[in-house]
Design a protein around this motif. Sequence first.
Motif, short mmCIF file in Angstrom:
data_model
loop_
_atom_site.label_atom_id
_atom_site.label_comp_id
_atom_site.label_asym_id
_atom_site.label_seq_id
_atom_site.Cartn_x
_atom_site.Cartn_y
_atom_site.Cartn_z
N HIS A 214 0.85 -1.19 0.00
CA HIS A 214 0.00 0.00 0.00
C HIS A 214 0.88 1.24 0.00
N PRO A 215 0.30 2.42 -0.25
CA PRO A 215 1.11 3.65 -0.35
C PRO A 215 1.84 4.04 0.92
N GLY A 216 1.43 3.51 2.08
CA GLY A 216 2.05 3.89 3.33
C GLY A 216 3.33 3.15 3.65
N LEU A 217 3.77 2.25 2.78
CA LEU A 217 4.98 1.47 3.07
C LEU A 217 6.22 2.35 3.17
N SER A 218 6.15 3.56 2.63
CA SER A 218 7.32 4.45 2.68
C SER A 218 7.51 5.08 4.05
N GLY A 219 6.49 5.00 4.93
CA GLY A 219 6.67 5.51 6.29
C GLY A 219 5.57 6.42 6.79
N GLN A 220 5.73 6.86 8.03
CA GLN A 220 4.75 7.69 8.73
C GLN A 220 4.62 9.06 8.09
N PHE A 221 3.39 9.62 8.10
CA PHE A 221 3.20 11.02 7.73
C PHE A 221 1.90 11.52 8.32
N SER A 222 1.83 12.83 8.50
CA SER A 222 0.64 13.48 9.04
C SER A 222 0.29 14.69 8.19
N ILE A 223 -1.00 14.92 8.00
CA ILE A 223 -1.50 16.08 7.27
C ILE A 223 -2.23 16.97 8.27
N LEU A 224 -1.74 18.19 8.47
CA LEU A 224 -2.33 19.12 9.41
C LEU A 224 -2.99 20.27 8.66
N THR A 225 -4.17 20.66 9.11
CA THR A 225 -4.85 21.84 8.55
C THR A 225 -5.14 22.81 9.68
N PHE A 226 -5.23 24.10 9.32
CA PHE A 226 -5.43 25.17 10.30
C PHE A 226 -6.61 26.02 9.88
N SER A 227 -7.17 26.75 10.83
CA SER A 227 -8.37 27.53 10.56
C SER A 227 -8.16 28.61 9.52
N ASP A 228 -6.95 29.14 9.41
CA ASP A 228 -6.68 30.21 8.44
C ASP A 228 -5.82 29.74 7.28
N ASP A 230 -6.26 26.65 4.51
CA ASP A 230 -6.94 25.45 4.03
C ASP A 230 -5.96 24.38 3.56
N ALA A 231 -4.81 24.80 3.03
CA ALA A 231 -3.88 23.83 2.45
C ALA A 231 -3.20 22.99 3.52
N GLY A 232 -2.77 23.61 4.61
CA GLY A 232 -2.12 22.89 5.70
C GLY A 232 -0.68 22.55 5.42
N VAL A 233 -0.17 21.58 6.19
CA VAL A 233 1.23 21.17 6.14
C VAL A 233 1.28 19.66 6.24
N VAL A 234 2.20 19.05 5.50
CA VAL A 234 2.46 17.62 5.63
C VAL A 234 3.74 17.46 6.45
N LEU A 243 10.68 16.76 8.39
CA LEU A 243 10.45 17.46 7.14
C LEU A 243 9.03 18.00 7.12
N TYR A 244 8.90 19.25 6.73
CA TYR A 244 7.59 19.90 6.64
C TYR A 244 7.37 20.34 5.19
N LEU A 245 6.33 19.82 4.57
CA LEU A 245 6.03 20.13 3.18
C LEU A 245 4.89 21.14 3.12
N GLU A 246 5.15 22.27 2.50
CA GLU A 246 4.16 23.34 2.44
C GLU A 246 3.70 23.64 1.02
N GLN A 252 0.25 17.47 -2.31
CA GLN A 252 -0.83 16.76 -2.98
C GLN A 252 -0.66 15.25 -3.04
N PRO A 253 0.54 14.74 -3.31
CA PRO A 253 0.69 13.27 -3.34
C PRO A 253 0.31 12.61 -2.02
N TYR A 254 0.53 13.29 -0.90
CA TYR A 254 0.19 12.70 0.39
C TYR A 254 -1.31 12.68 0.63
N HIS A 255 -2.01 13.66 0.10
CA HIS A 255 -3.47 13.62 0.17
C HIS A 255 -4.00 12.43 -0.63
#
Length: 283
Positions: A214-228, A230-234, A243-246, A252-255
């Motif tokens: 499955h796509p998660g075999l590459s490892g842990q990740f989290s998608i965070l969104t904030f009130s102001d 919409d895009a958030g941070v991975v 690593l923080y992806l902005e 998009q690939p993580y979504h």
Amino acid sequence: MAANGSPTVRRLRLGAELRRLRRASGMTSHQVASLLLVSQSKISLLETGRRAINPRDVRDLCELYGVTDQSFVASLMRMAKESGRQGWWVAYGDVPYGVFVGMETEAVSIHSYEPLVMPGLLQTPAYAEAVIGETNPHITAEQAAVRLEVRLRRQHRAHHPARPFRLWVVLDESALHRTVGTADVMREQLEFLDRISAQPHITVQILPHAAGAHPGLSGQFSILTFSDNDAGVVYLERFTSDLYLEKPADRQPYHFMYDHLQAQALAPEQSRQFIRDTVRIHA
């Protein structure tokens, strides 16, 4: 522009706005650094939120970029002033993942994939203590105690009914079978995971081994969104650095990956039954 949020989030939002203004002016970071007699690395750190910025610097940058809306400039200067305030975790000293804790504190939602251990926000004290001690053999007992206290304090928003945020976790089956601490610690953790996943703002899906690759075999990740924002941070957690992806193209690939993981995982109620069945194995 909203100025609410932790100092970390404010700096990220302010940095992103300053980067947008610079690009709109047609200037490069090297040109800005040369005109202000500062290093290019300082401009880069300001635009990525890795360095605090004072209101005077914001005013100078806005003037350089030709911003004429003084009310807008004033709002950015207020954000700069507020971004200098320290978050609660700073009192604990040099805490690992301090940037992430700042983001997590003000996130309105977190979607996380965990392949090996229970997510920190859903760990029992005994499980968390075992994870910290067994994965960091080089730290002292005092450092381990501080990390445990910080981790448990991070859980307040997730567990407090008055201030919940949306937490969605896809958890690999491996995390259910990996004994952390003792068998009793593991059983308590699984029973707690079953109970807390019944709360309306928390969803846990188990990704069984039967799902195969499955796509998660590459490892842990989290998608965070904030009130102001919409895009958030991975967020990608790594052993020596995070690593923080902005950028949208990086996020998009993580979504897409998360959508696939949710589809391959068991439904929430099936997942709770899977957890209960695993509890009986540890009984």
